[in-house]
Design a protein around this motif. Structure first.
Motif: not given
Length: 410
Positions: A349-361, A363-370, A376-384
């Motif tokens: 979840q932390v990795a997804m949050f940081l990826a959303k904040k610091h990369t241009d990818y 949410s779907s692409r971040i989920g695939q890579l992590i 939806a899992t990435v958005l939930h991770a950011c919220k948590i």
């Protein structure tokens, strides 16, 4: 000219005329081809620019279609909304809504994304196209802040019923920056009833926000549920290629010439928003003109470093995964497994949050890579992660330590 006119009216008075001469340099023998304006003719020109983005419609008179100012900006249309991979889905959905308002499954259309990625432009483009195709429709663009001001005024003046009746007559309602409704319960309650009436009567609703519905705090659950009835479309930060195209379009429209290496440099280093890109072009043009300097890479580098938070190297997903796993002392391979162990889930979840904040990818692409997860899992991770930061000081310190390490490495 609009800005000059509005300023003169404000300082000197309405009707002031500006007389001016244009000095033409005929010695250089050079000409610049300027593109004709592609502002929409469906939206009437205003004699002065709007203060604060738009003004309150006269809700007491409930004007006829031809008298209702839609409050749209005719310069924001589909013709000058540059398409790229990061906005293709949102643009396609927006065009479908514009062609058939309230006749698609995209009702409401909820557009979200960071500041400066083009939400207001796209929302206006929808309204402008609808007025072109269906001039008889009552279209209204209004910011959430202005809606709240209007509602407060109606309560004070005991005209709330008139306020609600006016909004219930709108065919296409566009509310910008809906996150501004957070915490204002009475405004939310009134909007809830207006939303229900319009939706049930086959009217189109378009909403924009700086975050997804799942991340909106201070907004009632019954409203959040309705925001997700139609289509939730994310406008992602523009990719490098899209940034180049936006720059070329802006430079061409302004009749300027930038060397290819300057465009390349700006696109690679100004990555936060479209507004930043346009601001850099204006700054470079101003410096070049005032100091009589050629537009070159050195000038671009100097201005970019002053205006934009400059990073010499982009943070990658691999950097984020490696640094996060090292901090929590787990093997990077663990986050790709289906393990539901608390420590593994948290690192993911932390990795997804940081990826959303610091990369241009996306949410779907971040989920695939992590961990091969969905958006939806990435958005939930950011919220948590956001919620944990607010209540857990230790967790917040861990997150800051990881981010500091990432910045030192890059």
């Amino acid at each position: 000219m609009d800005l000059l006119r509005a300023t003169l009216y404000k300082v000197i008075g309405d009707g002031t005329k500006l007389m001016y001469n244009v000095m033409v340099d005929k010695s250089s023998k050079t000409t610049v081809n300027l593109e004709a304006s592609n502002r929409s003719t469906a939206i009437p020109n205003k004699s002065t620019i709007r203060s604060g983005g738009n003004k309150a419609p006269n809700i007491l008179k409930a004007p006829a279609v031809q008298d209702l100012d839609p409050q749209l900006n005719p310069d924001y249309n589909f013709d000058n909304f540059i398409e790229g991979y990061s906005n293709k889905l949102s643009r396609s959905v927006a065009e479908a809504v514009a062609q058939s308002p309230a006749k698609t499954v995209f009702n409401p259309l909820f557009i979200h994304g960071a500041s400066g990625v083009g939400k207001t432009h796209l929302a206006n483009a929808i309204g402008t196209k609808i007025k072109e195709i269906y001039p008889e429709k009552r279209v209204l663009y209004v910011s959430a802040h202005l809606f709240q001001v209007q509602y407060t005024d109606s309560v004070r003046n005991n005209t709330t019923n008139d306020f609600i009746n006016f909004y219930q007559t709108i065919d296409v309602l566009i509310i910008d920056d809906i996150q501004e409704f957070a915490g204002v319960t009475k405004t939310q309650n009134t909007f809830f009833h207006i939303f229900n009436h319009l939706h049930q009567n086959g009217k189109q609703l378009i909403l924009t926000s700086d975050r997804a519905p799942v991340l909106l705090q201070g907004v009632e659950e019954r409203l959040l549920t309705r925001f997700k009835w139609g289509m939730v479309a994310e406008l992602e930060k523009p990719t490098v290629e899209l940034r180049k195209n936006i720059l070329r379009n802006k430079i061409h429209r302004d009749g300027l010439e930038f060397p290819p290496e300057v465009i390349e440099y700006i696109a690679e280093n100004v990555n936060e928003s479209v507004r930043d890109l346009e601001g850099i072009v204006i700054s470079i043009m101003a410096h070049s003109t005032i100091y009589n300097k050629d537009i070159d890479l050195e000038l671009a580098q100097r201005i970019v470093k002053k205006v934009v938070k400059y990073e010499t190297k982009a943070i990658t997903i691999d950097d984020i995964i490696g640094t996060t796993c090292k901090h929590y002392e787990i093997e990077p391979a663990a986050i790709y497994t289906k393990s539901r162990k608390r420590e593994v889930v948290q690192v993911r979840q932390v990795a997804m949050f940081l990826a959303k904040k610091h990369t241009d990818y996306s949410s779907s692409r971040i989920g695939q890579l992590i961990g091969n997860k969905d958006h939806a899992t990435v958005l939930h991770a950011c919220k948590i992660v956001k919620e944990l930061c607010e209540v857990d000081k230790s967790f917040h310190s861990d997150l800051e330590a990881i981010e500091n390490t990432l910045k030192k490495r890059n």
